[in-house]
Design an enzyme around this catalytic site. Structure first.
Site, PDB file in Angstrom:
ATOM      1  N   TYR A   1       0.845  -1.195   0.000  1.00  0.00           N
ATOM      2  CA  TYR A   1       0.000   0.000   0.000  1.00  0.00           C
ATOM      3  C   TYR A   1       0.890   1.259   0.000  1.00  0.00           C
ATOM      4  O   TYR A   1       1.858   1.339   0.769  1.00  0.00           O
ATOM      5  CB  TYR A   1      -0.922  -0.023   1.226  1.00  0.00           C
ATOM      6  CG  TYR A   1      -1.710   1.240   1.383  1.00  0.00           C
ATOM      7  CD1 TYR A   1      -2.746   1.554   0.501  1.00  0.00           C
ATOM      8  CD2 TYR A   1      -1.415   2.147   2.396  1.00  0.00           C
ATOM      9  CE1 TYR A   1      -3.456   2.735   0.633  1.00  0.00           C
ATOM     10  CE2 TYR A   1      -2.131   3.319   2.533  1.00  0.00           C
ATOM     11  CZ  TYR A   1      -3.152   3.605   1.646  1.00  0.00           C
ATOM     12  OH  TYR A   1      -3.854   4.775   1.778  1.00  0.00           O
TER      13      TYR A   1
ATOM     14  N   LYS B   1     -12.013   0.980   5.187  1.00  0.00           N
ATOM     15  CA  LYS B   1     -12.451   0.203   4.029  1.00  0.00           C
ATOM     16  C   LYS B   1     -13.590  -0.741   4.416  1.00  0.00           C
ATOM     17  O   LYS B   1     -14.646  -0.266   4.759  1.00  0.00           O
ATOM     18  CB  LYS B   1     -11.248  -0.526   3.417  1.00  0.00           C
ATOM     19  CG  LYS B   1      -9.994   0.366   3.274  1.00  0.00           C
ATOM     20  CD  LYS B   1     -10.175   1.547   2.335  1.00  0.00           C
ATOM     21  CE  LYS B   1      -9.092   2.612   2.496  1.00  0.00           C
ATOM     22  NZ  LYS B   1      -7.721   2.157   2.428  1.00  0.00           N
TER      23      LYS B   1
ATOM     24  N   ASP C   1      -1.308  -6.729   6.588  1.00  0.00           N
ATOM     25  CA  ASP C   1      -2.349  -5.748   6.292  1.00  0.00           C
ATOM     26  C   ASP C   1      -3.487  -6.529   5.653  1.00  0.00           C
ATOM     27  O   ASP C   1      -3.403  -6.957   4.501  1.00  0.00           O
ATOM     28  CB  ASP C   1      -1.788  -4.679   5.340  1.00  0.00           C
ATOM     29  CG  ASP C   1      -2.784  -3.547   5.093  1.00  0.00           C
ATOM     30  OD1 ASP C   1      -4.000  -3.819   5.127  1.00  0.00           O
ATOM     31  OD2 ASP C   1      -2.344  -2.411   4.845  1.00  0.00           O
TER      32      ASP C   1
END
Ligand SMILES: *Cc1c(COP(=O)(O)O)cnc(C)c1O
Length: 383
Positions: free
Chosen positions: A102, A199, A174
């Site tokens: 990310y 999210k 993650d």
């Protein structure tokens, strides 16, 4: 009745409720106090200690969903990630992260770690050998992300966990893209699970939050740093997160289904060059994804044929929205080339396989036929 016996939908709905003893309301009251008594109380509470009633209770829901002993809620995904990293790394230590990481996490490492004398290696790929080759004698942490953003590569969670355990290295994952509905990494040997709760856990594109699930012992280590860094979440947002998580499994199951069907549809479409989705049998790690995921997730990426302009295509969509973020109940798309990976050099983007035609697609919960129709009308209007 033990909480661990509850089914996932029951955990989503009930685990970690704050009981309304006063008025017997059906939902958790919000405790907005930033000020609590200090004598004659069992716990000294303060929002930055991550222990207001709402913070403490919703942490139990996250922990239960991730099959962990303990949980913690943060002000953002990056607050969770940065706090966990700084809790387990000090000057002279080394962390291994995968190259498909990310962007925010990658920036945090590249921009901040040199200031603290923490050494890092980005792997060349995401195979176990890539991780093994990157390990040094001072490696203290291995951080993985699977499925990855935006090409949905799959890292072998158990294999990396085993490799790390054998060398006494702590592991973090993650788990944002999968959500705890599709992937519970603690069962596969990972020490600490991290989420951008912005999210799927939030799921309605209106909450910025982070979460961690781990052992009681690791939580203590993380908490000691967290209270100093101060990345906690306000109780109103914690309450919003609790409310949102009641429908987590319902939402994610529908998003899984929409994404799989959409991936299959796009894969046979004349206008589409390539689809990246771990649930497609043509995905290079389909077999691995099947062993470690309960569902393949609501995210996919695809490339249009060169005759279509990806940017113009997205502008013609009427239902599917352009969005920098993901995982909401509404379907969204973005061009990684112009957004998440815009700051990389052309060389770096080429190495990661992120071209101009690539589109990341976050499937919502809409009726699939309407999403397909939107894509068709957008493609037709281009020709
Ligand atoms: C969004 C995201 C983050 C960062 O979370 P924030 O809540 O924006 O701080 C971290 N990891 C992944 C995979 C993400 O998608």
């Amino acid at each position: 009745m033990s909480k661990t016996k509850f089914g996932v939908n029951t955990i989503c709905t009930h685990t970690g409720e704050v009981k309304d003893e006063q008025f017997k309301g059906a939902v958790s009251p919000i405790y907005m106090s930033t000020s609590y008594a200090f004598e004659e109380v069992a716990v000294k509470r303060y929002p930055r200690y991550f222990n207001t009633p709402n913070q403490e209770f919703v942490s139990k829901k996250i922990a239960a969903l991730e099959h962990a002993e303990a949980g913690m809620i943060f002000g953002s995904g990056m607050a969770a990630i940065s706090t966990v990293f700084l809790a387990f790394l000090k000057a002279g230590d080394h962390i291994v992260v995968q190259n498909t990481l990310y962007g925010g996490t990658s920036n945090f490492i590249r921009e901040e770690f040199p200031k603290y004398g923490i050494d890092f290696t980005f792997t060349n790929g995401y195979s176990v050998a890539d991780f093994e080759n990157a390990i040094q004698s001072n490696t203290k942490l291995i951080h993985i992300e699977t499925p990855s953003n935006p090409l949905m590569t799959i890292t072998d969670i158990s294999a990396v966990a085993k490799l790390a355990q054998a060398k006494g290295i702590k592991t973090t994952i993650d788990n944002t893209f999968a959500s705890p509905i599709n992937q519970t990494a603690i069962d596969l040997g990972i020490d600490i699970v991290i989420h951008s709760a912005t999210k799927y856990l939030g799921g309605h594109s209106d909450i910025l939050a982070g979460a961690v699930a781990c052992s009681e012992k690791d939580r203590e280590i993380i908490w000691n740093v967290a209270k100093n860094l101060g990345g906690s979440l306000s109780d109103f947002m914690v309450w919003m997160l609790e409310r949102s998580m009641k429908t987590l499994k319902l939402r994610v199951k529908k998003q899984n289904k929409n994404a799989l069907k959409m991936a299959q549809y796009l894969a046979q479409h004349k206008a589409v060059k390539r689809v990246y989705y771990p649930g497609l049998k043509t995905h290079p790690e389909y077999a691995l994804a099947k062993t470690q995921m309960k569902g393949f997730g609501g995210m996919l990426s695809f490339e249009l044929q060169e005759t279509y302009d990806a940017s113009q295509f997205q502008k013609r969509l009427q239902l599917i929205k352009p969005s920098m973020s993901l995982a909401g109940v509404e379907s969204t798309m973005l061009s990684p080339y112009l957004t998440s990976h815009a700051l990389l050099t052309q060389e770096q983007r080429d190495a990661l396989g992120i071209g101009k035609g690539l589109i990341r697609f976050s499937l919502g919960i809409e009726s699939l036929k309407d999403l397909k129709a939107d894509i068709e009308q957008a493609l037709q209007s281009l020709h």
